[in-house]
Write a protein that holds these residues in place. Structure first.
Motif, PDB file in Angstrom:
ATOM      1  N   PHE A 232      -0.726  12.921  13.948  1.00 18.47           N
ATOM      2  CA  PHE A 232       0.615  13.388  13.578  1.00 18.47           C
ATOM      3  C   PHE A 232       0.723  14.078  14.777  1.00 18.47           C
ATOM      4  CE2 PHE A 232       3.540  16.885  13.045  1.00 18.47           C
ATOM      5  CZ  PHE A 232       4.554  15.996  12.443  1.00 18.47           C
ATOM      6  N   LYS A 233       1.969  13.573  15.465  1.00 16.00           N
ATOM      7  CA  LYS A 233       2.296  14.221  16.804  1.00 16.00           C
ATOM      8  C   LYS A 233       3.653  15.161  16.548  1.00 16.00           C
ATOM      9  CE  LYS A 233      -0.034  10.802  19.406  1.00 16.00           C
ATOM     10  NZ  LYS A 233      -0.165   9.757  20.638  1.00 16.00           N
ATOM     11  N   GLN A 234       3.487  16.184  16.880  1.00 16.68           N
ATOM     12  CA  GLN A 234       4.548  17.195  16.654  1.00 16.68           C
ATOM     13  C   GLN A 234       5.419  17.238  17.654  1.00 16.68           C
ATOM     14  OE1 GLN A 234       5.255  19.351  14.093  1.00 16.68           O
ATOM     15  NE2 GLN A 234       5.768  21.406  14.894  1.00 16.68           N
ATOM     16  N   PRO A 235       6.815  17.218  17.685  1.00 14.17           N
ATOM     17  CA  PRO A 235       7.829  17.090  18.692  1.00 14.17           C
ATOM     18  C   PRO A 235       7.757  18.614  19.260  1.00 14.17           C
ATOM     19  CG  PRO A 235       8.929  17.078  16.495  1.00 14.17           C
ATOM     20  CD  PRO A 235       7.355  16.961  16.468  1.00 14.17           C
ATOM     21  N   TYR A 263      -5.318  14.949  22.203  1.00 12.86           N
ATOM     22  CA  TYR A 263      -5.930  14.037  20.746  1.00 12.86           C
ATOM     23  C   TYR A 263      -6.933  13.887  21.015  1.00 12.86           C
ATOM     24  CZ  TYR A 263      -0.997  14.966  18.997  1.00 12.86           C
ATOM     25  OH  TYR A 263       0.098  15.410  18.576  1.00 12.86           O
ATOM     26  N   TYR A 264      -7.830  13.711  19.766  1.00 14.30           N
ATOM     27  CA  TYR A 264      -8.987  13.079  19.749  1.00 14.30           C
ATOM     28  C   TYR A 264      -9.073  11.610  20.261  1.00 14.30           C
ATOM     29  CZ  TYR A 264     -13.527  11.456  17.517  1.00 14.30           C
ATOM     30  OH  TYR A 264     -14.786  11.234  17.493  1.00 14.30           O
ATOM     31  N   GLY A 265     -10.125  11.469  21.012  1.00  6.26           N
ATOM     32  CA  GLY A 265     -10.335   9.941  21.702  1.00  6.26           C
ATOM     33  C   GLY A 265      -9.813  10.063  23.201  1.00  6.26           C
ATOM     34  N   GLN A 266      -8.933  11.158  23.542  1.00  3.48           N
ATOM     35  CA  GLN A 266      -8.446  11.346  24.999  1.00  3.48           C
ATOM     36  C   GLN A 266      -9.680  12.118  25.792  1.00  3.48           C
ATOM     37  OE1 GLN A 266      -4.950  13.291  24.726  1.00  3.48           O
ATOM     38  NE2 GLN A 266      -3.747  11.558  24.414  1.00  3.48           N
ATOM     39  N   LEU A 267      -9.911  11.739  26.852  1.00  2.00           N
ATOM     40  CA  LEU A 267     -11.144  12.316  27.658  1.00  2.00           C
ATOM     41  C   LEU A 267     -10.676  13.785  27.836  1.00  2.00           C
ATOM     42  CD1 LEU A 267     -12.112   9.757  30.333  1.00  2.00           C
ATOM     43  CD2 LEU A 267     -13.563  10.678  28.417  1.00  2.00           C
ATOM     44  N   ASN A 268      -9.543  14.138  27.909  1.00  2.00           N
ATOM     45  CA  ASN A 268      -9.263  15.641  28.426  1.00  2.00           C
ATOM     46  C   ASN A 268      -9.590  16.407  27.263  1.00  2.00           C
ATOM     47  OD1 ASN A 268      -7.124  14.302  27.052  1.00  2.00           O
ATOM     48  ND2 ASN A 268      -5.674  15.588  28.291  1.00  2.00           N
TER      49      ASN A 268
END
Length: 422
Positions: A232-235, A263-268
């Motif tokens: 879920f991506k919050q604006p 988000y999960y999965g991103q390297l950062n």
């Protein structure tokens, strides 16, 4: 091994000799909505209480005792946009008790409770339904008394103000559960077994072939199954939502919600993990050491993050008169991280604690299941243990600083204790 045994139904076998038990989890995943959360949660109570062949809780418990004291439960969870129903059975490996048929008997038990629930004349057993519904309503009402949990839910409603589904907790609301009937739960059950993505996990000293032989015959209805977007991506908003309530408490609750684009999965996300550990996630964190210990401005002060909804959450328990001071102190702690004021010792201690937590999780059957679930839901995020630990090690002060600079305060909830200092 992961194998699709029919469209939308996946078998995941995780062979290991670490455990003398075998854990089975059958997980149903659908999109979480404000309308389905309560019904799906109440359904879990009905499924774990009795079934057609075990019409009472006593009969069901007796069968578990016959399976050498196996443990069984049906629960729910929420992850991002997903609502999960989990049927879990843990039993001793038959080879340790000289019973080669035990695993097959365990699967037969799961088949019974999931595919022969206590339904007759188009509805769940009315007596069981009424008891479990009242239990659930009491549980929801109890959140009003648990002020820390209540404040957390209020912050969630404030932070996700523009999305009614995300505002609602995984167990639904008093209003939606109150309106449910025993017939409604049959509709919920049929939709779940027919349309949800199903993931079957087996962890233990087993072979892939024997598990495939046991689980492939399960009578899941054939058809098109859902696979919702997990995130879920919050604006972003350019202002801070605030809400304040008063109750006769001795301890006020001040909770803050920050928006994150990591988000999960991103390297950062590894830098986010380190940031959270430094901010409020561990006992050596800024919030704990400075707000709680050094300044004695909070009974508790911590942070956590949800990398499936872009949500960083700060929770504190304070005296009402210290609200502005605590807000200022929290801001100061964040600013130090935004400026990169992090010692080598702090950085290494945080990394060591994160790595230790990860290594400990490798000895947990459930943690192995959760990792495999995400690996299959998000195959681009698959990472072996060595790489995961190296990614933690490689986080730099500059990367943590960048994370601290990127999060945005979006919501403040304050539950003020009336007369707290009278």
């Amino acid at each position: 091994m992961t194998q699709e045994i029919q469209p939308g139904v996946f078998l995941h076998v995780l062979p290991t000799e670490k455990f003398k038990t075998v854990r089975f989890v059958i997980r149903f995943s659908a999109r979480h909505t404000k309308d389905n959360a309560g019904a799906r949660t109440l359904l879990t109570s009905l499924l774990e209480t009795n079934s057609q062949n075990y019409p009472t809780q006593t009969a069901l418990s007796s069968r578990l005792a016959e399976l050498y004291g196996a443990s069984f439960g049906v629960g729910m969870a929420k992850k991002g946009n997903l609502h999960q129903v989990n049927a879990t059975l843990t039993l001793v490996n038959g080879k340790y008790v000289g019973d080669d048929a035990l695993l097959a008997q365990g699967v037969a038990f799961l088949r019974e409770v999931l595919f022969a629930p206590n339904i007759s004349n188009g509805q769940f057993d009315e007596a069981t339904f009424q008891v479990e519904k009242e239990n659930m309503l009491s549980y929801i009402k109890s959140f009003a008394e648990d002020k820390q949990a209540y404040a957390s839910l209020q912050l969630q409603q404030l932070f996700f103000k523009e999305d009614a589904d995300q505002q609602v907790p995984s167990f639904g609301t008093l209003a939606t559960v109150s309106a449910l009937t025993a017939a409604d739960l049959v509709t919920t059950y049929e939709k779940m077994v027919r349309e949800d993505q199903v993931d079957i996990f087996v962890v233990g000293d087993v072979t892939e072939d024997e598990m495939l032989a046991l689980f492939a015959p399960l009578p899941f209805p054939k058809g098109e199954r859902v696979h919702p977007e997990i995130f879920f991506k919050q604006p972003a908003i350019n202002y801070v939502e605030e809400k304040q309530e008063q109750e006769p408490l001795t301890q006020s609750k001040l909770n803050l919600g920050y928006r994150s684009e990591i988000y999960y999965g991103q390297l950062n996300r590894f830098a986010l993990m380190v940031f959270n550990g430094l901010f409020g996630g561990f006992p050596h964190s800024r919030l704990f050491m400075n707000v709680r210990e050094k300044e004695s401005m909070a009974y508790y002060a911590s942070s956590s993050y949800d990398s499936f909804r872009g949500f960083v959450n700060v929770q504190t328990g304070i005296d009402a008169t210290n609200r502005e001071k605590v807000l200022h102190l929290i801001s100061e702690q964040l600013i130090t991280l935004q400026k990169g004021q992090i010692t080598d010792e702090e950085l290494e201690q945080t990394k060591a604690m994160l790595k230790n937590s990860y290594l400990l999780s490798l000895d947990s059957p459930q943690a192995l299941i959760e990792a495999d679930y995400l690996d299959n839901w998000l195959p681009e995020s698959v990472m072996d243990d060595e790489t995961f630990l190296r990614c933690i090690d490689e986080v730099t002060v500059a990367q943590v600083q960048k994370v601290a600079q990127s999060i945005q305060l979006q919501a403040i909830y304050f539950l003020e204790g009336e007369g707290a200092n009278a």
